[in-house]
Design a protein around this motif. Structure first.
Motif, PDB file in Angstrom:
ATOM      1  N   ALA A   1      42.399  41.273  43.912  1.00 54.13           N
ATOM      2  CA  ALA A   1      43.802  40.858  43.789  1.00 54.13           C
ATOM      3  C   ALA A   1      44.719  42.080  43.802  1.00 54.13           C
ATOM      4  CB  ALA A   1      44.001  40.046  42.518  1.00 54.13           C
ATOM      5  N   PHE A   2      44.305  43.151  43.120  1.00 61.81           N
ATOM      6  CA  PHE A   2      45.117  44.368  43.115  1.00 61.81           C
ATOM      7  C   PHE A   2      45.246  44.956  44.506  1.00 61.81           C
ATOM      8  CE2 PHE A   2      45.264  49.004  43.047  1.00 61.81           C
ATOM      9  CZ  PHE A   2      46.493  49.182  42.421  1.00 61.81           C
ATOM     10  N   TRP A   3      44.120  45.042  45.246  1.00 58.03           N
ATOM     11  CA  TRP A   3      44.182  45.648  46.580  1.00 58.03           C
ATOM     12  C   TRP A   3      44.932  44.748  47.558  1.00 58.03           C
ATOM     13  CZ3 TRP A   3      44.084  50.406  46.318  1.00 58.03           C
ATOM     14  CH2 TRP A   3      43.216  51.088  45.496  1.00 58.03           C
ATOM     15  N   HIS A   4      44.883  43.440  47.355  1.00 57.70           N
ATOM     16  CA  HIS A   4      45.669  42.536  48.199  1.00 57.70           C
ATOM     17  C   HIS A   4      47.161  42.755  47.946  1.00 57.70           C
ATOM     18  CE1 HIS A   4      46.845  39.045  50.484  1.00 57.70           C
ATOM     19  NE2 HIS A   4      47.551  38.627  49.428  1.00 57.70           N
ATOM     20  N   LEU A   5      47.550  42.888  46.689  1.00 58.71           N
ATOM     21  CA  LEU A   5      48.943  43.172  46.357  1.00 58.71           C
ATOM     22  C   LEU A   5      49.354  44.525  46.924  1.00 58.71           C
ATOM     23  CD1 LEU A   5      51.514  42.365  44.812  1.00 58.71           C
ATOM     24  CD2 LEU A   5      50.555  43.585  42.846  1.00 58.71           C
ATOM     25  N   ASP A   6      48.472  45.507  46.849  1.00 60.23           N
ATOM     26  CA  ASP A   6      48.753  46.828  47.398  1.00 60.23           C
ATOM     27  C   ASP A   6      48.998  46.759  48.902  1.00 60.23           C
ATOM     28  OD1 ASP A   6      48.851  49.770  47.129  1.00 60.23           O
ATOM     29  OD2 ASP A   6      47.031  49.695  48.353  1.00 60.23           O
TER      30      ASP A   6
END
Length: 100
Positions: A11-16
């Motif tokens: 989820a963090f890397w998708h937001l990034d």
């Protein structure tokens, strides 16, 4: 527990990626990533001087507060610089950016 951590990381890397985290870094981002302590000092010193300029002469705690707050701001920027360094390392590992 491992799946929960992986989901959180994904989820963090998708937001990034959504916010543009896979774009090539600018010249300033490269400098900040290479010099996190210097970047922190570049923020801490002027911010401390500004707070000292605004401090009242009759309050003895104001200079101490100014120094503490300036160091806190420098620490926040230094930690941000370290995260930028990690982002650039990830871009190199993924082959998106060649590191120059």
């Amino acid at each position: 527990m491992a799946n929960w951590r992986r989901s959180l990381g994904d989820a963090f890397w998708h937001l990034d990626r959504t916010l543009g985290g896979q774009r090539r870094p600018t010249r300033v981002q490269k400098w900040v990533a290479r010099h996190p302590i210097g970047a922190g000092l570049c923020v801490a010193v002027p911010f401390t001087l500004f707070c000292l300029l605004l401090s009242r002469a009759d309050e003895p705690d104001d200079p101490l507060f100014a120094v503490f707050f300036g160091l806190a701001m420098g620490l926040v920027l230094a930690l941000t610089a370290v995260s930028e360094r990690l982002r650039q390392r990830r871009l190199r590992r993924l082959g998106i950016w060649d590191g120059f």
